[in-house]
Design an enzyme around this catalytic site. Structure first.
Site, PDB file in Angstrom:
ATOM      1  N   ASN A 310       0.837  -1.193   0.000  1.00 44.41           N
ATOM      2  CA  ASN A 310       0.000   0.000   0.000  1.00 44.41           C
ATOM      3  C   ASN A 310       0.880   1.253   0.000  1.00 44.41           C
ATOM      4  OD1 ASN A 310      -2.320   1.497  -0.025  1.00 44.41           O
ATOM      5  ND2 ASN A 310      -3.114   0.741   1.925  1.00 44.41           N
ATOM      6  N   HIS A 341      -8.551   3.746   8.658  1.00 45.91           N
ATOM      7  CA  HIS A 341      -9.118   2.502   8.154  1.00 45.91           C
ATOM      8  C   HIS A 341     -10.575   2.301   8.580  1.00 45.91           C
ATOM      9  CE1 HIS A 341      -5.081   1.163   6.933  1.00 45.91           C
ATOM     10  NE2 HIS A 341      -5.727   0.308   6.177  1.00 45.91           N
TER      11      HIS A 341
END
Length: 488
Positions: A310, A341
């Site tokens: 990521n 998140h």
């Protein structure tokens, strides 16, 4: 039957039933495949040399909003409303303290907020080299802002890109200007023909196909949840538990490989993602790539894994938090990542564990690695050991990220007697920790000096800071046409 509720379109429900996948997943994949075709059309018929980038902005935005509407229904209006509100706030309060609940748009809004703040409200000598390179020296128009946030190439799965890179692509300057490293320095290259992304796109689509095949055939046979199965915990030996932990988390990764690589391929197919040429003269299409699979699977340190997983999110965390934090930057960065998140407790357990693992791995590396550099045989042994420890530590850390809930996460950690937590804390207590040198060192100051010419060009571009999008684009289109005529 795969019938499930969805806020988006149910047009593909028969396909969802046929492939036995939830309708929201089917909508996502089909929309991404549509975006891939749209990207090829966009590069072919709406190339910057054929049309104004005002049209490119409008089309990219409308297609993006349509895809969001198809996948998320009227919740997609949140994209537009939140983006509009955030744009007004940026103008009113000087682009500080921005927040947005949607993950990709959160990254884009906060990134752009800091880039404008760096470019318009801070002195050059206060900025790091990377901040100077990404600084935005004029307020974007509303159309530019919406296009950056909602374009069809990245609205569903990203990846994050800097505002300047996106505008450079839309204006058709990305093939004549390349960036070297993270310092943001750009160089004009007029002698080369415009490279084709076709080879890069095909390679990435092959990776997507293999990842999807692996996910559909193998991943389901190795569920992460089996790590907390009572019978497995009672009967399996410790080597078996360790091996299954690693293999089950290895099997969980291809779905991310598929989604992120496909997103990268979509951007490349539209002509976005070019990052200059390597030493062999081969075009690089990894400007906004989100992962490096080989480096992930062969990681010999926690940092190496995080640097290649990521990637754009890691860069975002570095730019908006780590580089700007005055106290405990590593801890603050992991906490921000958890908050970004979502609300599941498993995220927080993973990232809090990640703080301990990262700091402990850094301490071990700083204290012992220099003893194993030579001879090559000793270095190989060191690499094998650190690869094994890293892969187990990563797997141990991210189990709660997959399980999401508190109870199963603690069931897993308690079955391991919190062994790696205890080991990490002992390492931090017993080994000296070297302070990381962030900030402005001598080498960085040299890079700052070298990037003055780049900033002078940016200042000249930003003199008419509130000019309309169409006027700016037309000027750049004329420049692109001159480049084409020079090649001919």
């Amino acid at each position: 039957m795969a019938t499930t509720s969805t806020t988006g379109s149910t047009l593909l429900q028969p396909l969802s039933n046929a492939v036995q996948l939830p309708i929201d997943q089917v909508n996502f994949v089909v929309c991404q495949l549509f975006a891939l075709l749209a990207a090829v059309w966009f590069r072919t018929y709406l190339h910057s040399s054929k049309t104004s980038c005002f049209i490119r902005h409008v089309v990219a935005t409308l297609l993006g909003l349509y895809l969001a509407l198809f996948c998320f229904g009227w919740y997609a209006l949140h994209f537009l409303v939140q983006s509009g509100i955030s744009y007004c706030i940026m103008i009113i309060i000087g682009v500080e303290n921005m927040h947005n609940p949607m993950m990709i748009i959160t990254q884009k809004i906060t990134s752009l907020a800091y880039e404008i703040h760096d470019g318009m409200f801070r002195k050059d000598e206060e900025l790091t080299a990377s901040q100077r390179g990404l600084a935005v020296r004029r307020m974007p128009s509303l159309l530019e802002y919406l296009s950056y946030n909602c374009n069809f190439m990245g609205i569903l799965a990203g990846p994050l890109c800097s505002y300047k890179d996106y505008i450079t692509f839309i204006e058709g300057r990305s093939y004549h200007m390349t960036r070297s490293g993270e310092n943001g320095k750009e160089e004009i290259q007029n002698e080369r023909a415009e490279p084709s992304p076709n080879v890069a796109v095909i390679q990435k689509l092959l990776v997507c196909g293999l990842s999807l095949l692996f996910h559909l055939t193998i991943s389901n046979t190795l569920p992460v949840e089996y790590n907390i199965d009572e019978n497995f915990q009672a009967t399996a030996s410790w080597p078996t538990k360790v091996i299954y932990l690693y293999v089950s988390l290895l099997a969980a990764r291809p779905k991310y490989y598929f989604a992120w690589t496909l997103a990268d391929a979509i951007n490349n197919a539209a002509g976005f993602g070019f990052r200059g040429y390597d030493e062999n003269g081969t075009a690089r299409w990894d400007l906004i790539s989100n992962l490096r699979i080989q480096q992930i699977e062969m990681s010999t340190s926690f940092k190496m894994f995080l640097d290649n997983w990521n990637i754009q999110t890691a860069l975002w965390l570095k730019r908006v938090c780590y580089e700007r934090a005055s106290l405990s930057p590593t801890i603050q960065t992991f906490v921000l990542s958890a908050i970004w998140h979502g609300v599941y407790p498993g995220y927080y357990l993973t990232f809090l564990t990640g703080v301990v693992m990262t700091l402990a791995a850094r301490a071990m590396r700083n204290n012992f690695r220099h003893y194993f550099i030579k001879p090559p045989q000793l270095k190989l042994l060191y690499d094998v050991i650190t690869w094994t420890v890293t892969q187990v530590a990563i797997s141990y850390t991210v189990v709660p990220f997959v399980l999401l809930s508190v109870k199963p996460s603690f069931m897993f950690y308690s079955s391991w007697f919190y062994g790696l937590h205890i080991a990490g804390i002992l390492v931090l207590l017993l080994l000296p920790v070297k302070k990381s040198q962030r900030g402005k060192n001598t080498q960085e100051n040299v890079q700052l000096a070298r990037s003055k010419k780049f900033d002078e060009r940016e200042n000249s571009l930003g003199q008419n800071s509130f000019s309309t999008t169409n006027n700016v684009c037309n000027q750049n289109q004329e420049i692109a046409s001159r480049h084409s005529s020079l090649k001919q």
